[in-house]
Design an enzyme around this catalytic site. Structure first.
Site, PDB file in Angstrom:
ATOM      1  N   LYS A 116     -10.422  -4.586  -3.257  1.00  0.00           N
ATOM      2  CA  LYS A 116     -11.328  -3.578  -3.376  1.00  0.00           C
ATOM      3  C   LYS A 116     -10.752  -2.534  -4.157  1.00  0.00           C
ATOM      4  CE  LYS A 116     -13.295  -3.556   1.301  1.00  0.00           C
ATOM      5  NZ  LYS A 116     -13.181  -3.101   2.450  1.00  0.00           N
ATOM      6  N   LYS A 174       0.903  -1.266   0.122  1.00  0.00           N
ATOM      7  CA  LYS A 174      -0.018  -0.131  -0.089  1.00  0.00           C
ATOM      8  C   LYS A 174       0.711   1.182  -0.087  1.00  0.00           C
ATOM      9  CE  LYS A 174      -4.322  -1.762   2.064  1.00  0.00           C
ATOM     10  NZ  LYS A 174      -5.380  -1.392   2.926  1.00  0.00           N
ATOM     11  N   LYS A 231      -4.525 -11.042  -5.670  1.00  0.00           N
ATOM     12  CA  LYS A 231      -5.818 -11.484  -5.229  1.00  0.00           C
ATOM     13  C   LYS A 231      -6.971 -10.392  -5.616  1.00  0.00           C
ATOM     14  CE  LYS A 231      -5.212  -8.077  -1.138  1.00  0.00           C
ATOM     15  NZ  LYS A 231      -5.208  -7.872   0.320  1.00  0.00           N
TER      16      LYS A 231
END
Ligand code: AMP
Ligand code: TRP
Length: 328
Positions: A197, A112, A194
């Site tokens: 969102k 992130k 994966k």
């Protein structure tokens, strides 16, 4: 006494099938067996910039999703993280015993923070400490999460053990519960990653509130591996991922599903998969829409009241053991 579970999700973006299959489905399955706490972790959400208006809305919307998935507010304690100030307080305490090195090793921070630790927020860095505080405050035995949270859970265990060693037994050391199947649902577009969102390609994820047309299109467009048979094979992650989704949506085992699609091509399989997902999500979506804001607020308030009692007790014990005393 029943053992406790604690878990949570962030009120950001849109929840997808990966969140449901990796986490929520198991929360629902476990809620009766354990004393259960499910949190809407809005303080985690602000580790990346959020629009205040949107965050407010998403917080209530996530409660809707929890309930639609089958969490029962009569059985489980459902609440908003920021309603319990002790989460932030215990985070400070635990951050004093966390090491820079162990936080630097967290892969989610590296992902992130996009590898740029000069510019990454400090909150993003200490995010796993807040998560440890969430878990440890409730003397949690089991934490049902997807595979991406495994490393964070190991930190929570280490911090609990360290505190217990230094100050005497204070925290239950939590175990992860990572389901054997479904803990890592992959992107429909890039099966090396994966389902997420924050994927830039919205076709990679099936969101729980997608309409039937969108779901069908996304499944039709899902990438597949070379080969033509509908079979589970680690070397063919795309088709194995779709088959896993089919298995978890329908309750048919992988073997039964393979037998069912024997001699049939990807096109046929995708059409049936789309149908299964649409069928599954229809009642889910109806239920999600059935709650008024007032109802949700009542449930969340009652949840916070129950959660607060336990959180206070744990924090009081922590402060007492550390010699932190106030004048009032
Ligand atoms: P988040 O949306 O990041 O707050 O995640 C909520 C829960 O969903 C966590 O327990 C995650 O581990 C789980 N989760 C997120 N993405 C996936 C995925 N692609 N497959 C399985 N579980 C997931
Ligand atoms: N970090 C988790 C995620 O992004 C959410 C979370 C916060 C959580 N606190 C938690 C999960 C405590 C389990 C237990 O998915």
């Amino acid at each position: 006494m029943k053992k406790r579970i604690f878990s949570g999700a962030q009120p950001t973006g849109q929840l997808h099938l990966g969140n449901y299959l990796g986490a929520l489905k198991n929360w629902v399955a476990l809620q009766n067996e354990y004393e259960s706490f499910f949190c809407i972790v809005n303080l985690h959400a602000i580790t990346l910039p959020q629009d205040p208006q949107v965050l407010r809305q998403k917080t209530l919307d996530l409660a809707r999703i929890y309930l639609a998935a089958g969490l029962d507010p009569e059985v489980s304690t459902i609440f908003i993280q920021s309603d319990i100030a002790e989460h932030a307080e215990l985070t400070w305490v635990l951050s004093c015993s966390s090491r820079m090195g162990e936080l630097e090793r967290m892969t989610q921070f590296k992902d992130k923070g996009k590898g740029n630790s000069e510019r990454a927020g400090v909150g993003l860095f200490t995010y796993p400490v807040l998560m440890a505080a969430d878990i440890l405050l409730y003397q949690t035995h089991l934490v049902p999460v997807g595979k991406d949270q495994k490393q964070h859970l190991e930190l929570a265990r280490d911090l609990a053990e360290r505190f217990n060693r230094d100050f005497g037994r204070t925290f239950v050391v939590p175990d992860p519960f990572i389901p054997p199947v479904g803990a890592n649902i992959l992107s429909l577009q890039e099966p090396a990653k994966k389902m997420s969102k924050s994927d830039e390609n919205p076709n990679g994820a099936i969101f729980l509130l997608d309409d039937p047309d969108t779901i069908t299109k996304k499944i039709k467009r899902a990438v597949t591996d070379s080969g033509t048979t509908v079979e589970y094979d680690e070397a063919r992650p795309a088709i194995s991922n779709l088959l896993t989704i089919y298995h978890l949506m329908t309750g048919r085992t992988i073997e039964e599903s393979q037998a069912h699609f024997e001699g049939r091509g990807y096109g046929h399989f995708k059409a049936e998969l789309a149908e299964a997902v649409v069928e599954f999500l229809k009642p889910f979506q109806e239920k999600a829409q059935s709650y008024t804001d007032d109802e949700l607020n009542r449930i969340l308030k009652a949840g916070a009241e129950k959660a607060r009692v336990i959180a206070r007790e744990t924090l009081r014990d922590v402060y007492a053991k550390m010699g932190i005393v106030g004048a009032v």
